[in-house]
Each structure stands twice: as structure tokens, then as C-alpha cells.
Write an enzyme that holds these catalytic residues in place. Structure first.
Site, mmCIF file in Angstrom:
data_model
loop_
_atom_site.group_PDB
_atom_site.id
_atom_site.type_symbol
_atom_site.label_atom_id
_atom_site.label_comp_id
_atom_site.label_asym_id
_atom_site.label_seq_id
_atom_site.Cartn_x
_atom_site.Cartn_y
_atom_site.Cartn_z
ATOM 1 N N LYS A 101 -4.343 11.891 -10.829
ATOM 2 C CA LYS A 101 -5.057 11.952 -9.546
ATOM 3 C C LYS A 101 -4.657 13.215 -8.770
ATOM 4 O O LYS A 101 -5.512 13.947 -8.273
ATOM 5 C CB LYS A 101 -4.694 10.701 -8.742
ATOM 6 C CG LYS A 101 -5.549 10.446 -7.538
ATOM 7 C CD LYS A 101 -5.121 9.168 -6.841
ATOM 8 C CE LYS A 101 -5.248 7.949 -7.745
ATOM 9 N NZ LYS A 101 -4.897 6.697 -7.065
ATOM 10 N N LYS A 113 5.106 5.775 -8.552
ATOM 11 C CA LYS A 113 4.660 4.539 -7.904
ATOM 12 C C LYS A 113 5.851 3.602 -7.795
ATOM 13 O O LYS A 113 6.780 3.676 -8.602
ATOM 14 C CB LYS A 113 3.557 3.859 -8.737
ATOM 15 C CG LYS A 113 2.627 3.009 -7.915
ATOM 16 C CD LYS A 113 1.570 3.859 -7.229
ATOM 17 C CE LYS A 113 0.589 3.059 -6.445
ATOM 18 N NZ LYS A 113 -0.562 3.856 -6.022
ATOM 19 N N SER A 369 -1.971 12.381 2.507
ATOM 20 C CA SER A 369 -0.508 12.277 2.446
ATOM 21 C C SER A 369 0.103 13.663 2.234
ATOM 22 O O SER A 369 1.153 13.987 2.803
ATOM 23 C CB SER A 369 -0.081 11.368 1.293
ATOM 24 O OG SER A 369 -0.092 10.019 1.704
HETATM 25 P P1 NAD Z 1 -4.439 -3.946 0.953
HETATM 26 O O1 NAD Z 1 -3.246 -4.776 0.723
HETATM 27 O O2 NAD Z 1 -4.605 -3.272 2.270
HETATM 28 O O3 NAD Z 1 -5.772 -4.777 0.689
HETATM 29 C C1 NAD Z 1 -6.071 -5.439 -0.500
HETATM 30 C C2 NAD Z 1 -7.071 -6.538 -0.183
HETATM 31 O O4 NAD Z 1 -7.542 -7.095 -1.402
HETATM 32 C C3 NAD Z 1 -6.459 -7.682 0.641
HETATM 33 O O5 NAD Z 1 -7.282 -7.968 1.742
HETATM 34 C C4 NAD Z 1 -6.394 -8.822 -0.357
HETATM 35 O O6 NAD Z 1 -6.484 -10.102 0.242
HETATM 36 C C5 NAD Z 1 -7.593 -8.506 -1.226
HETATM 37 N N1 NAD Z 1 -7.581 -9.165 -2.528
HETATM 38 C C6 NAD Z 1 -6.529 -9.513 -3.299
HETATM 39 N N2 NAD Z 1 -6.947 -10.104 -4.433
HETATM 40 C C7 NAD Z 1 -8.298 -10.134 -4.376
HETATM 41 C C8 NAD Z 1 -9.315 -10.620 -5.243
HETATM 42 N N3 NAD Z 1 -9.018 -11.200 -6.404
HETATM 43 N N4 NAD Z 1 -10.613 -10.485 -4.858
HETATM 44 C C9 NAD Z 1 -10.940 -9.897 -3.690
HETATM 45 N N5 NAD Z 1 -10.012 -9.430 -2.819
HETATM 46 C C10 NAD Z 1 -8.707 -9.538 -3.164
HETATM 47 O O7 NAD Z 1 -4.436 -2.878 -0.249
HETATM 48 P P2 NAD Z 1 -5.174 -1.475 -0.286
HETATM 49 O O8 NAD Z 1 -4.217 -0.448 0.200
HETATM 50 O O9 NAD Z 1 -6.517 -1.579 0.297
HETATM 51 O O10 NAD Z 1 -5.281 -1.258 -1.859
HETATM 52 C C11 NAD Z 1 -6.358 -1.795 -2.628
HETATM 53 C C12 NAD Z 1 -6.474 -1.017 -3.931
HETATM 54 O O11 NAD Z 1 -6.673 0.367 -3.630
HETATM 55 C C13 NAD Z 1 -5.238 -1.069 -4.825
HETATM 56 O O12 NAD Z 1 -5.664 -0.995 -6.174
HETATM 57 C C14 NAD Z 1 -4.496 0.204 -4.464
HETATM 58 O O13 NAD Z 1 -3.649 0.652 -5.494
HETATM 59 C C15 NAD Z 1 -5.672 1.148 -4.268
HETATM 60 N N6 NAD Z 1 -5.393 2.332 -3.467
HETATM 61 C C16 NAD Z 1 -4.882 2.238 -2.209
HETATM 62 C C17 NAD Z 1 -4.665 3.409 -1.490
HETATM 63 C C18 NAD Z 1 -4.179 3.398 -0.064
HETATM 64 O O14 NAD Z 1 -4.146 4.480 0.559
HETATM 65 N N7 NAD Z 1 -3.836 2.266 0.519
HETATM 66 C C19 NAD Z 1 -4.928 4.665 -2.062
HETATM 67 C C20 NAD Z 1 -5.466 4.716 -3.348
HETATM 68 C C21 NAD Z 1 -5.694 3.536 -4.041
#
Ligand code: NAD
Length: 478
Positions: A101, A113, A369
Site C-alpha cells: 500500500k 501492523k 498519516s
Molecule cells: P472500526 O472499528 O472503526 O469499524 C469497523 C466496523 O465494522 C464496526 O462498526 C463493527 O461493528 C463493524 N463490523 C464488524 N464485523 C462486522 C460484520 N461481520 N458485518 C458488518 N459490520 C461489521 O474499524 P475501521 O477503522 O473502520 O476499519 C475497518 C476496515 O478498514 C478494517 O479492515 C481496517 O483494517 C481497514 N482500514 C482502516 C483504516 C483506518 O484508517 N481506520 C485504514 C485502512 C484500512
């Protein structure tokens, strides 16, 4: 989280195996020697920590990991996840994705990570602080955190608050490090964070989608008109990434017809009011039973609704060979990391859908970031030196135009034109430029090599070549 349910007699690949398969598929299209590809695939450092924490239930042993996948550039960079499903394989897969990435968006970091194996809902805020600070101390002891070494950020289950605790713990152990704030990103703005980081991943996803949907020929192949306006979308996961993606999609004129969570989904064919849904979730603790929407008990069913864009933004392995045949969306926009298995990808590509891959599409978080880290190292807010200067220069220009034409600009027009860029403007501009350039680079790789038929393979080919160049320039592989 190693494997998911598979059809009888078939072993479904783990998330890590899927990532490695994608790397191998792309690596086979490069002319790099096997040893170099092996080095590019493997995790450089894997650390597991187990530590005791006192909670209301007594002492508990908590497990966590930090994986630095690649040291071809330092610091290594990648989020920290709080999830009961976390295991070493998952963290290794996520760390590897970070390496590729960062290379795709030309952010000069290696990939990393971390994870703590907890369900945060089982802990009070005080306990979460204790766990976070103790995990940070474990990383400090092992030289696995620092502005020049390894810089964590938020991920699933973590946010600005956890990052502030990490920064504070690191600073307490390194009182003489003037760059200590650069040891972690995603901090609150008042604690050395940067404006625009919270929403950066979702904003980046919508910049990336806008660029992908701009091309009329590509859209015509999907039977869709160009642009985001008028398209329909389903978003899985309403956390940081899902909420912001849904919000920016709605602002771009896309109708978000369903949002799915772990306990169900809400559907409204006319489009959900995303801000009101967020308020409803804050007030009730859940998105379910949102007034004016239909609630269904199985969130995964919403992914199979008829829509143009499906944004999986929750967790890995959500689109598998089991549900891929039923997915109707023509554009799969990977907000989460690893939401589509390689087998599912083949099924979707055979149906003529396009998959905009995680390694590109959710890179907005690490891009901003990177800006935050630069801000911490330079000890000055972006725009502080030049905003007023810019504004005055534009004002002089408008005044000169007014006196030569004899016409006056309206105040609103004048304010719009003379506005000097402040931090948020510069962050969003840098993010938009990054997402557009990275998408174009991926398309150029596809255009150069007719063997490359999908965006994921192109993204991996491009990033593998960049990482390989770094290794070769370091003289590791003379
Ligand atoms: P988060 O914890 O803020 O939100 C995740 C959400 O998904 C929660 O509301 C949770 O209840 C929900 N969830 C869990 N299991 C689920 C399911 N089976 N079906 C539907 N919803 C479900 O996390 P986030 O930061 O939004 O991260 C989500 C994804 O994005 C992850 O794969 C993470 O690695 C990726 N990501 C996050 C970031 C970031 O900046 N936060 C950056 C790149 C990638």
C-alpha cells in the site's frame, strides 16, 4: 482469523494465504529473481507479547503482536487493531498489505501492523487505557515503536484516543526525543494530530472511486454512466471507514441504499440519510431500527442487494466463493483490508465486475498519516507560514483586476478566490492528488502489459517493482 466457512470438502484459504497468492500472481509477471521475491513476501520482524492487566474481573493475560513486514524503507508503518479474532497470521497479512500500500501511493515507509486480542466492548475506558499503555511499553522495550523505527496508527477497534495514550507512553520513556510525537499517527489534533486524518480513509476511497468512475469507456463496459452521482451503493461496516465512505459518497450524489453491521442491516431504496443514521446509532447503540428504513437481521444479506457499488468496510474474507455468485454490484470498492478472497475475485471478474483493491483504495489513511508524521517532525502546522501571504497576494491581484475593469467582485466570490490554504485544504489536496496519481499509475501498468487484466494484479506488480528497486538500490541484492 485464519479461515472462514468453506463449501464441504473445500479448504478456504486464510487471509494471509490470499495476500501471498496475490503477491505470487503479480510476482510471476515481473522478472525479479526468486530470492528477491521471497524477501519481499516474508515478514522481517514478528513480535508477540503477553502481559498481565488488572481488570474488574481480576488479573488477565492479554496477547498482542507487532509485525514489521518490510524494512526496505524506515520507519515501518501500520495500524493497531483491537479484535478478539486477531492472530499472528492476520497481523502478518495486514502488515504485508501495508508494505505494498505504501509503495502504491509513494509513501516512503515499510509495512507494519499490530493487534491486541481483545473485544473492546468487554473493557471499561480505564482498562483499555491500561492495556494500551502496557502494550506500548512492551513495544518500547523491544524497539518496535519510534518516529524513525515503527509508527503505529488507528485500525479496526482503535481511534485517536488510543493513539494519544501510545504517544504519551512513548514520550514518558523518551523525554529527550524532540520528535517523540512522530512515534504514532492518528492522534487527536490537540495532541499533535493533523486535521483530516479521522476521515482520511473514507475520503481517499471516494477520491479513488471518483477517478475510477470518471472514465466513460470503463463505465460503459459495466453498463453504467460515468460519475458517482446517481449511482447506488451498499456499505458493509459503519465504523470509521464505512461511515466516512458512506458520508462522502452521499455528498457526491450516490444513493447509499443499505448499511450493514455485524448484527443486521438497514435498507432504504431511496437512499439513507447517513448523518441521521450516525445520530441514531449514537443514541441507541445500533444502526438497527433506523426510522424510515427496513431492518434485516443478517447484515451479510445486504451485500447481495442490487446496487452499482459495494463497499466492504468491516473485516477480511467477507466476499468468498460462497456469496460471490450472488453479488450484483458491478463495482467492488474495497474499504476494508482483504475483504475479497482470491477465489471470489475470480468469480466476480468472470462476471465482468471490477474490483478496486484495498492496497490502493484504502491508502488514504496511511497517506494522511504520512502528512501527520511530517508535521510532527517539522514541528509546524501546514499552512502556518504561507496562508496569510497567499491570501494577500490574491487580494492584490483581484484589486488590480477590479481597477482595470471597473467591476467589483461580490464579497462571497472574493472570499472564495482569496482564501489561503490552511492545513485541512492542504491535507485534502495532497490526498486527492495521491489517489488520482496512484490510480493512473496502476492503469498505466495495465496498459503496458496485456497479460494484466485486473486492478489488483496491476497494483501488486507496480508495488512489487518499487519495493524491489529499493532493495536493489540498498545493495542487498547486488
Ligand atoms: P472500526 O472499528 O472503526 O469499524 C469497523 C466496523 O465494522 C464496526 O462498526 C463493527 O461493528 C463493524 N463490523 C464488524 N464485523 C462486522 C460484520 N461481520 N458485518 C458488518 N459490520 C461489521 O474499524 P475501521 O477503522 O473502520 O476499519 C475497518 C476496515 O478498514 C478494517 O479492515 C481496517 O483494517 C481497514 N482500514 C482502516 C483504516 C483506518 O484508517 N481506520 C485504514 C485502512 C484500512
Amino acid at each position: 482469523m485464519s479461515t472462514t466457512a468453506a463449501p464441504a470438502g473445500e479448504k478456504m484459504l486464510s487471509f494471509h494465504e490470499n495476500v501471498m497468492l496475490a503477491v505470487e500472481k503479480a510476482g510471476a509477471l515481473t522478472d525479479l529473481p526468486k530470492g528477491l521475491l521471497d524477501q519481499i513476501k516474508i515478514s522481517n520482524v514478528v513480535v508477540k507479547v503477553n502481559f498481565p492487566v488488572k481488570t474488574s474481573r481480576g488479573y488477565e493475560v492479554i496477547s498482542g503482536w507487532r509485525v514489521q513486514h518490510s524494512h526496505h524503507k524506515l520507519p515501518a508503518k501500520g495500524g493497531i487493531r483491537y479484535s478478539i479474532l486477531a492472530d499472528q497470521e492476520e497481523v502478518e497479512a495486514l502488515a504485508a498489505l501495508m508494505t505494498f500500500k505504501c509503495a502504491i501511493v509513494d509513501v516512503p515507509f515499510g509495512g507494519a501492523k499490530g493487534a491486541i486480542k481483545i473485544d473492546r466492548r468487554n473493557y471499561t475506558e480505564e482498562e483499555l487505557e491500561r492495556i494500551t499503555r502496557r502494550y506500548s511499553a512492551e513495544l518500547i522495550k523491544r524497539n518496535c515503536i519510534g518516529p524513525a523505527l515503527d509508527v503505529p496508527a488507528p485500525d479496526y477497534g482503535t481511534g485517536a484516543k488510543e493513539m494519544a495514550w501510545i504517544a504519551d507512553t512513548y514520550a514518558a520513556f523518551h523525554p529527550k526525543d524532540i520528535d517523540a510525537l512522530g512515534c504514532v499517527t492518528g492522534k487527536p489534533v490537540t495532541q499533535g494530530g493533523i486535521r483530516g486524518r479521522v476521515e482520511a480513509t473514507g475520503r481517499g476511497i471516494v477520491y479513488g472511486l471518483t477517478e475510477a468512475c470518471r472514465n466513460a469507456n470503463d463505465m460503459a463496459r459495466l453498463g453504467l454512466p460515468p460519475g458517482l452521482a446517481g449511482k447506488t451503493a451498499v456499505v458493509q461496516g459503519f465504523g470509521n471507514v464505512g461511515f466516512h465512505t458512506a458520508k462522502f459518497l452521499a455528498e457526491a450524489g450516490t444513493r447509499v441504499i443499505a448499511v450493514a453491521e455485524w448484527n443486521g442491516a438497514v435498507i432504504n431504496a431511496s437512499g439513507l440519510d447517513i448523518l441521521a443514521l450516525d445520530e441514531h446509532r449514537k443514541a441507541t447503540g445500533s444502526i438497527l431500527n433506523f426510522p424510515g428504513a427496513r431492518t434485516i437481521p443478517n447484515g451479510a444479506d445486504a451485500m447481495e442487494l442490487d446496487c452499482d457499488i459495494l463497499v466492504p468496510a468491516a473485516l477480511e474474507n467477507q466476499i468468498t466463493s460462497l456469496n460471490a455468485p450472488r453479488i450484483k454490484a458491478r463495482i467492488i470498492a474495497e474499504g476494508a483490508n482483504g475483504p475479497t478472497t482470491m477465489e471470489a475475485e475470480e468469480i466476480l471478474l468472470a462476471k465482468g465486475s471490477i474490483i478496486i483493491p484495498d492496497v490502493f483504495l484504502n491508502a488514504g489513511g496511511v497517506t494522511v498519516s504520512y502528512f501527520e508524521w511530517l508535521k510532527n517532525l517539522s514541528h509546524v502546522r501546514f499552512g502556518r507560514m504561507d496562508r496569510r501571504f497567499e491570501q494577500k497576494a490574491y487580494e492584490r491581484m483581484l484589486t488590480a483586476i477590479e481597477s482595470s475593469t471597473g467591476k467589483r467582485f461580490a464579497d462571497s466570490e472574493r472570499n472564495l478566490i482569496t482564501h489561503g490554504a490552511d492545513e485541512i485544504d492542504l491535507v485534502n489536496s495532497g490526498l486527492e492528488d495521491t489517489m488520482i496519481s496512484a490510480y493512473q499509475q496502476i492503469r498505466e501498468v495495465m496498459a503496458r502489459d496485456p497479460r494484466i487484466k485486473d486492478l489488483r494484479t496491476a497494483a501488486f506488480v507496480s508495488s512489487i517493482q518499487k519495493v524491489a528497486t529499493s532493495y536493489l538500490e540498498l545493495g542487498v541484492f547486488p
